[in-house]
Scaffold this motif. Structure first.
Motif, PDB file in Angstrom:
ATOM      1  N   GLY A  14       0.829  -1.195   0.000  1.00  0.00           N
ATOM      2  CA  GLY A  14       0.000   0.000   0.000  1.00  0.00           C
ATOM      3  C   GLY A  14       0.863   1.244   0.000  1.00  0.00           C
ATOM      4  O   GLY A  14       1.930   1.287  -0.570  1.00  0.00           O
ATOM      5  N   GLU A  32      -9.649   5.324 -10.682  1.00  0.00           N
ATOM      6  CA  GLU A  32      -9.364   4.031 -10.067  1.00  0.00           C
ATOM      7  C   GLU A  32      -9.550   2.959 -11.121  1.00  0.00           C
ATOM      8  O   GLU A  32     -10.448   3.050 -11.959  1.00  0.00           O
ATOM      9  N   GLN A  35      -8.688  -3.093 -10.405  1.00  0.00           N
ATOM     10  CA  GLN A  35      -8.049  -3.787  -9.291  1.00  0.00           C
ATOM     11  C   GLN A  35      -8.092  -2.983  -7.996  1.00  0.00           C
ATOM     12  O   GLN A  35      -7.628  -3.449  -6.969  1.00  0.00           O
ATOM     13  N   GLY A  36      -8.592  -1.758  -8.065  1.00  0.00           N
ATOM     14  CA  GLY A  36      -8.666  -0.921  -6.872  1.00  0.00           C
ATOM     15  C   GLY A  36      -7.472  -0.001  -6.703  1.00  0.00           C
ATOM     16  O   GLY A  36      -7.392   0.719  -5.714  1.00  0.00           O
ATOM     17  N   ASN A  37      -6.527   0.006  -7.656  1.00  0.00           N
ATOM     18  CA  ASN A  37      -5.410   0.942  -7.607  1.00  0.00           C
ATOM     19  C   ASN A  37      -5.939   2.339  -7.898  1.00  0.00           C
ATOM     20  O   ASN A  37      -6.779   2.518  -8.777  1.00  0.00           O
ATOM     21  N   ARG A  38      -5.446   3.323  -7.162  1.00  0.00           N
ATOM     22  CA  ARG A  38      -5.915   4.693  -7.345  1.00  0.00           C
ATOM     23  C   ARG A  38      -4.797   5.538  -7.946  1.00  0.00           C
ATOM     24  O   ARG A  38      -3.653   5.451  -7.531  1.00  0.00           O
ATOM     25  N   TYR A  60      -1.179   1.659  -4.857  1.00  0.00           N
ATOM     26  CA  TYR A  60      -1.649   0.299  -5.120  1.00  0.00           C
ATOM     27  C   TYR A  60      -2.610  -0.168  -4.040  1.00  0.00           C
ATOM     28  O   TYR A  60      -2.465   0.172  -2.869  1.00  0.00           O
ATOM     29  N   ASN A  61      -3.553  -0.968  -4.450  1.00  0.00           N
ATOM     30  CA  ASN A  61      -4.471  -1.614  -3.527  1.00  0.00           C
ATOM     31  C   ASN A  61      -3.813  -2.921  -3.084  1.00  0.00           C
ATOM     32  O   ASN A  61      -3.964  -3.944  -3.721  1.00  0.00           O
ATOM     33  N   GLY A  62      -3.049  -2.861  -2.026  1.00  0.00           N
ATOM     34  CA  GLY A  62      -2.327  -4.037  -1.557  1.00  0.00           C
ATOM     35  C   GLY A  62      -0.876  -3.974  -1.975  1.00  0.00           C
ATOM     36  O   GLY A  62      -0.241  -2.919  -1.953  1.00  0.00           O
TER      37      GLY A  62
END
Length: 136
Positions: A14, A32, A35-38, A60-62
């Protein structure tokens, strides 16, 4: 306390506290991905005097893995295109493949035939190999 320390010292999971502070202070959310990356840019599209262009970054999302940026965002984040996919009606080309994560270092990694890590036995050498011997 553990989450605070993780946010402070682990850049690969993150965003760090510094990135979160920078994003809050200077960032503007652009969009976004699936995959949830912003994706962010400098607020007001200001040009960074040190770089000569606007800063763009991804949170990154994760796990932070560069191969997780899909083709739709890759051109924008690398300044190849000026318009983000959220600002236009982006449609993938027929030759674009769906995203496949980098599997290197995992059990699902590609292991070609003959690799010592591949399952099964290594094939025997064919007759085209002549070992070197001293004096030849």
């Amino acid at each position: 306390m553990k989450l605070f320390l993780l946010k402070m010292f682990t850049w690969w999971n993150g965003q760090t506290f510094g990135t979160q502070l920078w994003t809050w202070r200077f960032g503007e959310l652009v969009g976004e991905d699936e995959q949830g990356n912003r994706y962010f840019r400098t607020r007001g599209r200001k040009i960074d005097p040190a770089l000569g262009f606007e800063r763009r970054w991804v949170v990154y999302n994760g796990y932070a893995e560069a191969t997780r940026i899909p083709p739709s965002w890759h051109g924008w984040i690398h300044h190849t295109v000026d318009v983000a996919p959220t600002e236009e009606s982006y449609k993938p080309h027929e030759w674009e493949k769906p995203h496949i994560p980098n599997m290197t270092g995992t059990p699902a990694a590609y292991r070609p035939p003959g690799s010592t890590l591949a399952s099964g036995r290594r094939p025997k050498a064919t007759g085209d190999y002549q070992p070197w011997t001293p004096g030849n």
